[in-house]
Write a protein that holds these residues in place. Structure first.
Motif, short mmCIF file in Angstrom:
data_model
loop_
_atom_site.label_atom_id
_atom_site.label_comp_id
_atom_site.label_asym_id
_atom_site.label_seq_id
_atom_site.Cartn_x
_atom_site.Cartn_y
_atom_site.Cartn_z
N THR A 279 0.86 -1.15 -0.10
CA THR A 279 -0.06 0.03 -0.01
C THR A 279 0.85 1.31 -0.15
OG1 THR A 279 -0.06 0.27 2.35
CG2 THR A 279 -1.62 -1.24 1.31
N GLU A 280 0.37 2.48 -0.21
CA GLU A 280 1.00 3.56 -0.57
C GLU A 280 1.53 3.80 0.87
OE1 GLU A 280 -1.08 7.10 -1.73
OE2 GLU A 280 0.26 7.19 -3.60
N GLU A 281 0.62 3.73 1.98
CA GLU A 281 1.32 4.20 3.29
C GLU A 281 2.22 3.20 3.65
OE1 GLU A 281 -2.17 3.74 5.72
OE2 GLU A 281 -1.23 4.81 7.41
N ASP A 282 2.33 1.90 3.46
CA ASP A 282 3.44 1.00 3.68
C ASP A 282 4.68 1.54 3.10
OD1 ASP A 282 2.79 -1.07 5.82
OD2 ASP A 282 1.28 -1.83 4.13
N LEU A 283 4.44 1.87 1.87
CA LEU A 283 5.68 2.38 1.12
C LEU A 283 6.17 3.52 1.74
CD1 LEU A 283 7.52 1.77 -1.30
CD2 LEU A 283 6.09 3.53 -2.51
N PHE A 284 5.57 4.54 2.30
CA PHE A 284 6.19 5.78 2.63
C PHE A 284 6.94 5.28 3.97
CE2 PHE A 284 3.32 8.22 -0.09
CZ PHE A 284 4.05 8.86 -0.67
N TRP A 285 6.24 4.68 4.84
CA TRP A 285 6.78 4.23 6.25
C TRP A 285 8.02 3.36 5.92
CZ3 TRP A 285 6.22 6.04 10.88
CH2 TRP A 285 5.31 6.54 11.19
N ARG A 286 8.10 2.55 5.15
CA ARG A 286 9.25 1.71 4.70
C ARG A 286 10.38 2.55 4.43
NH1 ARG A 286 7.08 -4.24 3.29
NH2 ARG A 286 5.65 -4.29 5.24
N MET A 287 10.08 3.68 3.36
CA MET A 287 11.08 4.61 2.98
C MET A 287 11.67 5.43 3.98
SD MET A 287 9.52 5.92 -0.66
CE MET A 287 10.57 7.27 -0.82
N HIS A 288 10.57 5.69 4.88
CA HIS A 288 10.98 6.52 6.09
C HIS A 288 12.17 5.90 7.01
CE1 HIS A 288 9.92 8.75 9.91
NE2 HIS A 288 10.41 9.87 9.20
N PHE A 289 11.69 4.34 7.22
CA PHE A 289 12.75 3.73 8.00
C PHE A 289 14.12 3.64 7.28
CE2 PHE A 289 8.60 1.30 9.52
CZ PHE A 289 8.34 2.30 10.54
N SER A 290 14.28 3.49 5.91
CA SER A 290 15.35 3.49 5.11
C SER A 290 16.19 4.77 5.30
CB SER A 290 14.70 3.13 3.56
OG SER A 290 14.24 1.77 3.69
N VAL A 291 15.47 5.79 5.23
CA VAL A 291 16.18 6.91 5.40
C VAL A 291 16.90 7.10 6.80
CG1 VAL A 291 15.70 9.82 5.44
CG2 VAL A 291 14.80 8.36 3.68
N GLY A 292 16.09 6.44 7.83
CA GLY A 292 16.49 6.57 8.98
C GLY A 292 17.87 5.50 9.11
N ALA A 293 17.81 4.67 8.53
CA ALA A 293 18.99 3.77 8.58
C ALA A 293 19.99 4.20 7.82
CB ALA A 293 18.69 2.35 7.85
N LEU A 294 20.05 5.03 6.64
CA LEU A 294 21.19 5.66 5.98
C LEU A 294 21.59 6.95 6.90
CD1 LEU A 294 22.72 6.25 3.72
CD2 LEU A 294 20.93 7.32 2.69
N ALA A 295 20.44 7.81 7.33
CA ALA A 295 21.21 9.02 8.18
C ALA A 295 21.71 8.47 9.41
CB ALA A 295 19.79 9.70 8.54
N HIS A 296 21.60 7.55 10.29
CA HIS A 296 21.92 7.13 11.25
C HIS A 296 23.46 6.61 11.03
CE1 HIS A 296 22.69 4.39 14.95
NE2 HIS A 296 22.51 5.57 15.41
N THR A 297 23.53 6.01 9.92
CA THR A 297 24.95 5.22 9.62
C THR A 297 26.05 6.62 9.10
OG1 THR A 297 23.88 3.28 8.77
CG2 THR A 297 26.14 3.87 7.83
N LEU A 298 25.52 7.40 8.51
CA LEU A 298 26.24 8.54 8.21
C LEU A 298 26.61 9.29 9.50
CD1 LEU A 298 24.21 10.06 5.00
CD2 LEU A 298 26.39 9.05 5.05
#
Lengths: 209, 209
Positions: free
Chosen positions: A148-167
């Motif tokens: 679903t569109e909602e699931d997709l946005f949430w998972r993109m959000h989690f992904s950005v978090g993993a990236l940002a935190h790693t940086l």
DNA sequence: GTCTATAGTACGATAGAC
DNA sequence: GTCTATCGTACTATAGAC
């Protein structure tokens, strides 16, 4: 002729000090001192501290986001009518940032970008991340039609978090893993992160718990 | 008798202002003004600004981390000799924080914790996260026997990033998803996050790319 | 384009009366 | 435990000479 512009020296010093000590805690005096420039030079070349901050972000994020879009273009062109593979899309999202910034002071600055308090930070994010979000969410929607569109946005959000935190937080990982993990091998980090994010993005929606 | 302690009012005001504007950008004057207290009260009840910051973190993180460990104890006891299911472990890691803090000012403070610049922040993290890291990494190692230790630490690191970013950056998601995703339903966020993280933790190590 | 000098304001911390 | 008053310092920004 290998002498660098005062304006560039100020940008370099600001980037490093903002990264090390945080934006709010870094004074223009510290920046100009580190740059070997005069305090007044900052208000001559930029107009204010806020404009200098913005310039720091723009200088690095512009090219990196350009490269993200180009990598996405390439794999979309190669896929023709079909959708590119998920890991190609995610690699286009993370690789330019990881390879371009890891080991430079800007990593910390970019990692903190989303968490930076105040409306100013939200403006910076909005300016630099708008098209990226549009293009990549469209690509992911095609690659993950079951979501679903909602699931997709949430998972993109989690992904950005993993990236940002790693940086932003490499030093923490080195401490917690007691030195077993380091930021040394950027290509390995890239592979690990893409594998993790792709699996997360493909997860079954869990109805238990 | 429903009047609150000056010390508590200062803590509450500091928490809110640190969350809204950042720690470095928040002055003791602003805090005491918001708390209806005198400037000198901060140096009486705490000794310094730094001690006040530490007190803000300790007040919330102590109980939340206690609850994480208790939830982990419960599911480990229930599993007996076997390892608990991965999603129970991860739920013990994220639920106390999400349910306990979401909607409160402390979310932003906790979300930024790992990214906060300076050595002081690293000390805060070290104090409050040491045992959590030990207990959960041991549990995950049993639940994911196929993973190398290095892979496990990296994936825990990515997981912490997703959690921290969700705590700190809710407003960003609402903007990027154009209002389609909100922080309203915390139980839904909890399920989504556990599903995403478990899938990521279980990913095949990717050798391509 | 770079400097000195300074205006105007805010900061954390403390001393000492109550 | 709470106040006023203040010390010493640092800040951003700008005016104006060179």
């Amino acid at each position: 002729m290998n002498q660098v512009d005062t304006k560039t020296r100020i940008l370099d010093a600001a980037e490093r000090l903002f990264a090390e000590n945080g934006i709010a805690a870094t004074s223009l005096r510290a920046i100009t001192a580190a740059a070997g420039a005069n305090l007044a030079a900052v208000n001559y070349h930029f107009q204010s501290k806020e404009a200098l901050i913005h310039a720091c972000y723009s200088r690095r994020l512009g090219p990196a986001n350009q490269e993200r879009l180009e990598m996405l273009d390439v794999c979309q062109a190669r896929a023709g009518d079909g959708a590119p593979a998920l890991d190609e899309i995610m690699d286009a999202f993370v690789a330019p940032v990881l390879l371009g910034f890891m080991g430079t002071p800007f990593t910390a600055l970019m990692g903190r970008m989303y968490a930076e308090p105040g409306d100013f930070a939200r403006r910076v994010v909005g300016v630099h991340i708008g098209e990226i979000a549009r293009r990549f969410s469209a690509a992911l929607r095609r690659a993950l039609p079951g979501l679903t569109e909602e699931d997709l946005f949430w998972r993109m959000h989690f992904s950005v978090g993993a990236l940002a935190h790693t940086l932003a937080g490499g030093k923490l990982l080195e401490i917690l893993s007691q030195g077993r993990c380091t930021m040394g091998d950027v290509q390995a980090i890239r592979k690990r992160m893409v594998a993790f994010l792709c699996a997360g993005l493909r997860a079954q929606a869990s109805e238990n718990l």
